[in-house]
Design a protein around this motif. Sequence first.
Motif, PDB file in Angstrom:
ATOM      1  N   GLU A 159       8.764   0.782  -4.218  1.00  0.00           N
ATOM      2  CA  GLU A 159       8.720   0.680  -2.763  1.00  0.00           C
ATOM      3  C   GLU A 159       9.840  -0.223  -2.253  1.00  0.00           C
ATOM      4  OE1 GLU A 159       4.854  -0.558  -1.449  1.00  0.00           O
ATOM      5  OE2 GLU A 159       3.830   1.050  -2.507  1.00  0.00           O
ATOM      6  N   GLN A 203      13.125   0.767   0.152  1.00  0.00           N
ATOM      7  CA  GLN A 203      13.384   0.034   1.395  1.00  0.00           C
ATOM      8  C   GLN A 203      14.747  -0.665   1.378  1.00  0.00           C
ATOM      9  OE1 GLN A 203      10.059  -2.619   2.080  1.00  0.00           O
ATOM     10  NE2 GLN A 203       8.566  -0.983   1.831  1.00  0.00           N
ATOM     11  N   GLY A 223       8.468  -7.262   6.698  1.00  0.00           N
ATOM     12  CA  GLY A 223       8.103  -6.090   5.928  1.00  0.00           C
ATOM     13  C   GLY A 223       7.454  -6.493   4.624  1.00  0.00           C
ATOM     14  N   ARG A 226      -0.748   0.989   3.165  1.00  0.00           N
ATOM     15  CA  ARG A 226       0.687   0.866   3.465  1.00  0.00           C
ATOM     16  C   ARG A 226       0.921   0.974   4.965  1.00  0.00           C
ATOM     17  NH1 ARG A 226      -0.418   0.315  -1.376  1.00  0.00           N
ATOM     18  NH2 ARG A 226       1.118   0.583  -3.049  1.00  0.00           N
ATOM     19  N   ALA A 227       0.039   0.335   5.739  1.00  0.00           N
ATOM     20  CA  ALA A 227       0.174   0.352   7.191  1.00  0.00           C
ATOM     21  C   ALA A 227       1.434  -0.409   7.606  1.00  0.00           C
ATOM     22  CB  ALA A 227      -1.058  -0.289   7.841  1.00  0.00           C
ATOM     23  N   PRO A 228       2.061  -0.032   8.705  1.00  0.00           N
ATOM     24  CA  PRO A 228       3.232  -0.773   9.197  1.00  0.00           C
ATOM     25  C   PRO A 228       2.861  -2.223   9.523  1.00  0.00           C
ATOM     26  CG  PRO A 228       3.006   1.340  10.318  1.00  0.00           C
ATOM     27  CD  PRO A 228       1.740   1.141   9.542  1.00  0.00           C
ATOM     28  N   VAL A 229       3.870  -3.068   9.602  1.00  0.00           N
ATOM     29  CA  VAL A 229       3.635  -4.486   9.866  1.00  0.00           C
ATOM     30  C   VAL A 229       2.873  -4.678  11.177  1.00  0.00           C
ATOM     31  CG1 VAL A 229       4.764  -6.682  10.418  1.00  0.00           C
ATOM     32  CG2 VAL A 229       5.593  -5.300   8.512  1.00  0.00           C
ATOM     33  N   GLU A 251       0.735  -2.754  12.618  1.00  0.00           N
ATOM     34  CA  GLU A 251      -0.680  -2.417  12.440  1.00  0.00           C
ATOM     35  C   GLU A 251      -1.398  -3.491  11.633  1.00  0.00           C
ATOM     36  OE1 GLU A 251      -3.375   1.187  10.491  1.00  0.00           O
ATOM     37  OE2 GLU A 251      -1.318   1.582  11.149  1.00  0.00           O
ATOM     38  N   CYS A 252      -0.715  -4.066  10.655  1.00  0.00           N
ATOM     39  CA  CYS A 252      -1.312  -5.161   9.877  1.00  0.00           C
ATOM     40  C   CYS A 252      -1.584  -6.371  10.771  1.00  0.00           C
ATOM     41  CB  CYS A 252      -0.384  -5.563   8.735  1.00  0.00           C
ATOM     42  SG  CYS A 252      -0.195  -4.305   7.442  1.00  0.00           S
TER      43      CYS A 252
END
Length: 227
Positions: free
Chosen positions: A101, A105, A94, A211-214, A216-217
Motif C-alpha cells: 500500500e 502511494q 495518510g 481503508r477509509a480515507p483520512v 472519514e477516519c
Amino acid sequence: MRETSLNLIAITIFTLTMTALLGPMFDLSATIPAGMAFVLLGLATLDTFTLRGQGSTILVDWLAGTSGQTRDRVLRHEAGHFLVAHLQGIPVEGYALTAWEAFRQGQTAQGGVRFDDRELMAQLQAGTISGEAIDKYCQVWMAGVAAETLVYDRAEGGMEDRQKIAALWVQLGRPPQEAQMKQRWATWQAKTLIETHRPAYDALVDAMARRAPVAECLHAIAGRIRS
C-alpha cells in the motif's frame, strides 16, 4: 543497501551454495544454481538501486502479513499513531497498513501513518525546539507501542518509533538514558490517551480496516468523542 535486501541476498547465497553442494547427489546440473544465482542476485541489485529496497520489503511484509493476527496487530498499532496524532493537533496526511500500500502511494517506507511534522522540523532547524513539541511528538511516536500493549499486553513492533526518539536525543546532544526514560513516559501518556478515548479508537480501527480515507477516519473519531 537496505538491511532487508542484504538479508535476502545472504539467504539466497546460502541456499544456492547448498544447492551446488547437494546437486550431485540428485543429478542436478551445475548450471541450475549458477542461473538461479544470476537471476536472484540481479533482482536483488535492481531492487536495491532502482526500487531502493522496496521490492524486498514488500516481499518480506507479504510473507509476515499472511497471518490474520499479524494484520490485526499492525492495524491497531497504526490506529494508535493516528488517534494520538489527531488528539495532539498534528494533522494526519495518510496511512498505509502494508508495504505494498505504501509503494502504491509513492512512499518508500514499510507503511504506517504519515503526519505533518513541519513544526518539529522547523524548530529543529532553528535550534529552538520546545519541550511541548518534544512531548507531543514523542507521544505520537510511541502511540503504536502503547496501542499494542493496551490490546495485547505486549508490543511486537515499535523499533523504528524508538529509534526516532533516540535519534532526536542524539541531535539534541542529550544522554541516551534520557531517551529511554522519555520512551517509557511517552508510552504511558499515549496509552492513557487511547484508554480515555477508547470508543474513538475502536471506531478508528474499524474505519482503517476498511481503508477509509483520512477524512472519514477523522469523522469516525469525532463522532465517538462527541458521544
